[in-house]
Enzyme design. Structure first.
Site, PDB file in Angstrom:
ATOM      1  N   HIS A   1      -9.574  24.229  -2.401  1.00  0.00           N
ATOM      2  CA  HIS A   1      -8.261  24.542  -2.959  1.00  0.00           C
ATOM      3  C   HIS A   1      -7.505  25.589  -2.130  1.00  0.00           C
ATOM      4  CE1 HIS A   1     -10.346  27.924  -5.157  1.00  0.00           C
ATOM      5  NE2 HIS A   1      -9.184  28.522  -4.952  1.00  0.00           N
TER       6      HIS A   1
ATOM      7  N   ASP B   1     -15.402  21.681  -4.357  1.00  0.00           N
ATOM      8  CA  ASP B   1     -14.346  22.654  -4.039  1.00  0.00           C
ATOM      9  C   ASP B   1     -14.699  23.462  -2.794  1.00  0.00           C
ATOM     10  OD1 ASP B   1     -11.946  23.988  -4.222  1.00  0.00           O
ATOM     11  OD2 ASP B   1     -12.674  25.470  -5.660  1.00  0.00           O
TER      12      ASP B   1
ATOM     13  N   SER C   1     -10.756  33.638  -3.252  1.00  0.00           N
ATOM     14  CA  SER C   1     -11.321  32.302  -3.094  1.00  0.00           C
ATOM     15  C   SER C   1     -11.812  32.058  -1.670  1.00  0.00           C
ATOM     16  CB  SER C   1     -10.269  31.241  -3.428  1.00  0.00           C
ATOM     17  OG  SER C   1     -10.113  31.103  -4.803  1.00  0.00           O
TER      18      SER C   1
END
Length: 397
Positions: A128, A161, A242
């Site tokens: 992402h 992910d 992230s």
């Protein structure tokens, strides 16, 4: 009111699944924060100089201490080496292996973090983080020494992910040390490193709060759920963390910081920050996929070949388990004798509480692994040996 949110790069125009990944931070906002901080540092430095001058003058006027009057002393302290296994020592060891990733694309721009895998610039991050650059976008990587490089995507895996990118024209980088998430224990101290809100090289610490927490961060284009058995931590993780590492006190990477639970939105409408509920993808789950992604190949995952739902609550009691709603003909589940209506309650020693739990657990194995599936059928508990297959032909689990 608290809510579990996935933090994609640009949440304003995207649906909100149950969890939200710790999104790439917004460079403009990060830049403003950095500017304010820089201004504060300048003012603080000026005040420090003035204060030192005033202190010297006051000391001259005050004279030497007397028995009835004591004055503060300035300590002459050494910068002692960080103790082994301290957060300070871990930060010094790991920071050179963590990067900030700036992303631009048709959908906007943002930033995230990454983990250096090779000295020539292979970097592990979240899907992402880089997906915004998938169609005509660009990636830029900032290293610990202040240098920068362009980068390109080598491969992505929406189901876990994760993604691998390649920084261009670099050498001599410091690869991270990869640990074993299987050896992580609840209560163990961990350190998170990344670029929350664009503030690169940020270090936070905490403990492992829970293990194998099923985290659902949406689904891919084919409708297959992105679910992983997360390491839960109370180390502060925010948008922009992230793709950065969660490490143990030996400096070994045990997880990839990926999603957070928030307490709703702030007054400005932006997602609120960390409330001590962060989730990292266990490193053991993704390392077998890294080689595929680095080669530009589509990663494969283990599957049973079933479609599942969560067991219904009966008699005012919460029912645990994943109900088999459908079985793919010729699949591993069919060959093992599982049937529609069976309720899966365990895979090997892992208890299955719902459909997400089953999907996350199955994906923690590799195609070809044989597992013992415990299930109930017509009220009777039974077991079956299932040899997991590849998801080269997709199904729900």
């Amino acid at each position: 009111m608290s809510e579990t949110r996935i933090l994609p790069p640009f949440p304003e125009h995207q649906p909100e699944p149950e969890h939200r990944p710790a999104e790439p931070g917004r460079p403009r906002r990060g830049g403003l924060v950095a500017l304010v901080l820089a201004g504060s540092l300048v003012v603080g430095g000026a005040a420090g100089v003035g204060g030192a001058a005033a202190w010297d003058a006051w000391q001259d006027e005050a004279g030497a201490p007397t028995p009835d009057r004591q004055v503060a002393r300035v300590a002459d302290t050494d910068d002692t080496p960080a103790p082994e296994g301290s957060v300070e020592q871990v930060a010094a060891q790991v920071l050179p292996s963590v990067v900030k990733i700036d992303v631009t694309g048709p959908g906007g721009s943002g930033s995230g973090s990454g983990i250096i895998l090779t000295s020539d610039g292979q970097i592990l991050t979240n899907h992402h983080v880089v997906e915004v650059a998938a169609q005509g976008g660009s990636l830029s990587v900032s290293f610990d020494d202040g240098t920068h490089a362009r980068a390109r995507v080598l491969g992505t895996d929406p189901l876990t992910d994760t993604a691998v990118i390649q920084a261009e024209d670099v050498s001599g980088l410091t690869p991270a040390t990869i640990g074993e998430s299987a050896n992580v224990d609840v209560g163990q101290q961990v350190v998170a490193i990344g670029s929350p809100f664009g503030l690169d090289a940020t270090v936070t610490s905490g403990i492992v709060s829970a293990l194998a927490r099923p985290v659902n961060v949406g689904s891919d284009a084919e409708g297959n759920a992105t679910v992983y058995p997360a390491i839960q931590t109370d180390a502060a993780i925010n948008p922009g963390n992230s793709g950065g590492p969660l490490v143990d006190l030996d400096g070994n990477v045990v997880g990839i910081n990926s999603s957070i639970r928030t307490a709703g939105s702030s007054m400005s409408g932006s997602p609120s920050g960390s409330i001590g509920l962060g989730f990292a993808i266990p490193i053991d789950e993704v390392m077998p996929l890294v080689e595929d992604m680095a080669a530009g190949e589509t990663p494969v995952h283990a599957r049973m070949g079933v479609g599942v739902g969560t067991a219904a609550t009966t008699d005012d009691l919460t029912a645990d388990g994943a109900v088999i709603r459908e079985i793919t003909p010729g699949s591993a589940a069919e060959e093992a004798g599982l049937e529609v209506g069976d309720v899966v309650t365990a895979v090997d020693d892992t208890l299955i509480t719902d459909s997400d739990s089953l999907i996350a657990t199955v994906r923690s194995y590799r195609p070809g692994d044989t597992v013992t599936v415990t299930f109930t059928r017509d009220g009777d508990e039974q077991t079956a040996e299932v040899t997991l297959e590849s998801d080269a032909e997709l199904s729900n689990s």
